[in-house]
Design an enzyme around this catalytic site. Structure first.
Site, PDB file in Angstrom:
ATOM      1  N   HIS A 131       0.862  -1.185   0.000  1.00 22.58           N
ATOM      2  CA  HIS A 131       0.000   0.000   0.000  1.00 22.58           C
ATOM      3  C   HIS A 131       0.898   1.236   0.000  1.00 22.58           C
ATOM      4  CE1 HIS A 131      -2.743   2.980   1.832  1.00 22.58           C
ATOM      5  NE2 HIS A 131      -3.737   2.202   1.462  1.00 22.58           N
ATOM      6  N   ASP A 208       3.037  -4.515   8.272  1.00 19.73           N
ATOM      7  CA  ASP A 208       1.820  -3.718   8.126  1.00 19.73           C
ATOM      8  C   ASP A 208       0.636  -4.684   8.268  1.00 19.73           C
ATOM      9  OD1 ASP A 208      -0.483  -2.627   7.061  1.00 19.73           O
ATOM     10  OD2 ASP A 208       0.459  -1.815   5.255  1.00 19.73           O
ATOM     11  N   GLN A 211      -4.567  -5.247   6.990  1.00 21.05           N
ATOM     12  CA  GLN A 211      -5.573  -6.183   6.460  1.00 21.05           C
ATOM     13  C   GLN A 211      -5.589  -7.503   7.219  1.00 21.05           C
ATOM     14  OE1 GLN A 211      -7.861  -5.371   4.395  1.00 21.05           O
ATOM     15  NE2 GLN A 211      -7.039  -3.377   3.829  1.00 21.05           N
ATOM     16  N   LYS A 234     -10.212  -0.953  10.729  1.00 23.31           N
ATOM     17  CA  LYS A 234     -10.308  -2.150   9.890  1.00 23.31           C
ATOM     18  C   LYS A 234     -10.568  -3.379  10.752  1.00 23.31           C
ATOM     19  CE  LYS A 234      -7.176  -0.470   6.279  1.00 23.31           C
ATOM     20  NZ  LYS A 234      -8.058   0.132   5.291  1.00 23.31           N
ATOM     21  N   CYS A 372      -4.897   2.350  -3.671  1.00 24.72           N
ATOM     22  CA  CYS A 372      -3.660   2.905  -3.079  1.00 24.72           C
ATOM     23  C   CYS A 372      -2.486   1.935  -3.237  1.00 24.72           C
ATOM     24  CB  CYS A 372      -3.845   3.277  -1.603  1.00 24.72           C
ATOM     25  SG  CYS A 372      -5.093   4.510  -1.335  1.00 24.72           S
TER      26      CYS A 372
HETATM   27  N1  C6P Z   1      -6.302   0.395   2.900  1.00 23.43           N
HETATM   28  C1  C6P Z   1      -8.128  -0.010   1.354  1.00 23.43           C
HETATM   29  O1  C6P Z   1      -9.234   0.265   0.874  1.00 23.43           O
HETATM   30  P1  C6P Z   1      -4.899   3.631   7.317  1.00 23.43           P
HETATM   31  O2  C6P Z   1      -5.586   4.436   6.262  1.00 23.43           O
HETATM   32  O3  C6P Z   1      -3.721   4.327   7.890  1.00 23.43           O
HETATM   33  O4  C6P Z   1      -5.826   3.078   8.337  1.00 23.43           O
HETATM   34  O5  C6P Z   1      -4.354   2.316   6.553  1.00 23.43           O
HETATM   35  C2  C6P Z   1      -3.531   2.430   5.439  1.00 23.43           C
HETATM   36  C3  C6P Z   1      -3.269   1.078   4.872  1.00 23.43           C
HETATM   37  C4  C6P Z   1      -2.010   0.522   5.014  1.00 23.43           C
HETATM   38  N2  C6P Z   1      -1.734  -0.725   4.609  1.00 23.43           N
HETATM   39  C5  C6P Z   1      -2.685  -1.501   4.049  1.00 23.43           C
HETATM   40  C6  C6P Z   1      -2.339  -2.893   3.642  1.00 23.43           C
HETATM   41  C7  C6P Z   1      -3.988  -0.995   3.877  1.00 23.43           C
HETATM   42  O6  C6P Z   1      -4.922  -1.767   3.337  1.00 23.43           O
HETATM   43  C8  C6P Z   1      -4.278   0.333   4.267  1.00 23.43           C
HETATM   44  C9  C6P Z   1      -5.637   0.934   4.006  1.00 23.43           C
HETATM   45  C10 C6P Z   1      -7.642   0.808   2.525  1.00 23.43           C
HETATM   46  O7  C6P Z   1      -7.449  -0.918   0.933  1.00 23.43           O
HETATM   47  C11 C6P Z   1      -7.760   2.277   2.269  1.00 23.43           C
HETATM   48  S1  C6P Z   1      -6.731   2.790   0.940  1.00 23.43           S
END
Ligand code: C6P
Length: 414
Positions: A131, A208, A211, A234, A372
């Site tokens: 991401h 990270d 997910q 999430k 993203c």
């Molecule tokens: N992915 C998706 O629709 P935040 O926004 O900081 O909570 O998470 C960012 C992020 C980082 N790593 C991974 C693997 C992610 O999936 C995400 C967020 C969402 O896939 C929003 S783009």
């Protein structure tokens, strides 16, 4: 047997759905089908109630006050820290730092650890599945420190090429930063192996977990990772909160990320001494209400059981994947052996945005676009995909509706 899903499961899906008020509405005249869980999942009543109870009952700033409400708020905030310690099986409670979520957690490490430990010609390794939040902070750190960013290539199925990774590792590798599960393709990465190999060359590893948190068991001690990042939103919790887990000995060596508020022990105009962990990394008034309510998200997951959640979501994924692949003009994107309940796909002759919009008119929420992960899309030769991501409150009937709608839209646009 669960009557609503016809899936053998120890979970009562109807009862679970009853706990999510947002699911019980019509969107564009149709019952909402929410398949955008990888972007953010919905919140059970117990999480929503915790927010209301906090603001109605004991809203106060934490750690500083000695009055009753301040003590109550502080206790609730610190209770979540202990819950999150158990949730990821951290050895010490002070290894849990509250942040706004994964993006801030990664930026904290890239900027604080990176600032001290990255030197010219050092290397940082990430994968082709990342991401943007796990790409850009490392690009920034590497640029500042004149270090090099290396990318582990991925296979057509969306799996990391471990042989190449092994060859990329060397004494110059200082940091490896990889997702536990891919948001665009659902791939679950072999993080234990990735961590072990990185440690053999002396690199630290950040995982990270955006997910993974709602779907996979997390045991940072068993994984051996140095950092692990989670976003509350999430995992059925509120937005704007999350954690960074970091090994105590590393966090102790790292400089603060932001200055002010809770992160100080003593301030004079000449010098500031910093607070102990975890407060050294929690400058300013934190997101108290959302951290407090995150505790209820942890309770929700624990009450259902991660194994049961995963078993049920895997059933949904297998069901959806089989049906999608039976539609002639649909191509599945992301076919790794180990996956969380995410399925991306493209449809011959139909732009993903058009499909997403037309599904929305039928009350079905999916995500479309690059999710993203632009470099990943480029690697796959795509501009974007349609992504359906499933949660414990989804049903086979909803998947049937998705499949039926896709077929009708294809016929309509032909
Ligand atoms: N992915 C998706 O629709 P935040 O926004 O900081 O909570 O998470 C960012 C992020 C980082 N790593 C991974 C693997 C992610 O999936 C995400 C967020 C969402 O896939 C929003 S783009």
């Amino acid at each position: 047997m669960n009557p609503l899903t016809a899936i053998p499961s120890s979970l009562d899906i109807k009862k679970i759905r009853d706990q999510f008020p947002v699911l019980h509405q019509r969107v564009n005249g149709k019952p909402l089908i929410y398949f955008d869980n990888a972007a953010t999942n919905q919140k059970p009543k117990q999480v929503i109630n915790a927010l209301v109870e906090y603001y109605q009952g004991y809203n106060a700033n934490i750690h500083r006050g000695i009055h009753t409400l301040a003590e109550q708020a502080t206790k609730a905030y610190e209770t979540t820290r202990h819950s999150m310690q158990k949730f990821v099986n951290a050895e010490h409670v002070e290894e849990i730092i509250f942040t706004r979520g994964v993006t801030e957690s990664i930026n904290l490490v890239a900027s604080s650890y990176g600032r001290v430990f990255l030197k010219e010609n050092d290397e940082v390794i990430i994968s082709g599945l990342e991401h943007h939040s796990n790409i850009v902070p490392w690009q920034m750190a590497c640029e500042e420190k004149k270090a090099k960013l290396k990318i582990i290539p991925i296979t057509e199925a969306g799996e990391i090429n471990l042989d190449v990774y092994q060859n990329q590792l060397s004494a110059r590798t200082k940091i490896v930063s990889i997702n536990h599960a891919s948001n665009s393709l659902g791939t679950i990465n072999p993080i234990k192996k990735i961590i072990k190999l990185a440690h053999e060359v002396g690199a630290v590893v950040l995982i990270d977990g955006a997910q993974a948190a709602a779907h996979l068991k997390i045991d940072v001690q068993a994984f051996g990772c140095d950092f692990y990042c989670i976003s509350s939103h999430k995992m059925y919790g509120p937005t704007g909160a999350g954690i960074l887990y970091g090994k105590k000995e590393l966090l102790e060596k790292m400089p603060p990320y932001m200055g002010g508020g809770e992160m100080i022990k003593d301030v004079t105009f000449e010098k500031t001494t910093y607070n102990d962990l975890p407060y050294k990394f929690e400058a300013g008034t934190p997101n108290i209400a959302d951290v407090v309510a995150l505790n209820e998200a942890v309770n929700f997951i624990n009450e259902l059981g991660k194994d049961q959640i995963a078993e049920y979501e895997n059933e949904l994924l297998a069901y959806a994947t089989k049906q999608l692949s039976a539609i002639p003009s649909v191509k599945l994107i992301g076919t790794a052996k180990e996956k969380v309940a995410v399925q991306s796909f493209i449809i011959e002759g139909i732009h993903h945005f058009d499909m997403g919009q037309m599904l929305d008119t039928r009350g079905i929420a999916v995500r479309t676009g690059h999710h993203c992960t632009q470099p990943l899309m480029e690697r796959l030769g795509l501009e974007g995909t349609v992504r359906a991501s499933f949660s414990v409150y989804n049903t086979k009937e909803e998947i049937d509706e998705l499949i039926e709608s896709i077929k009708r839209i294809i016929n309509f646009l032909k």
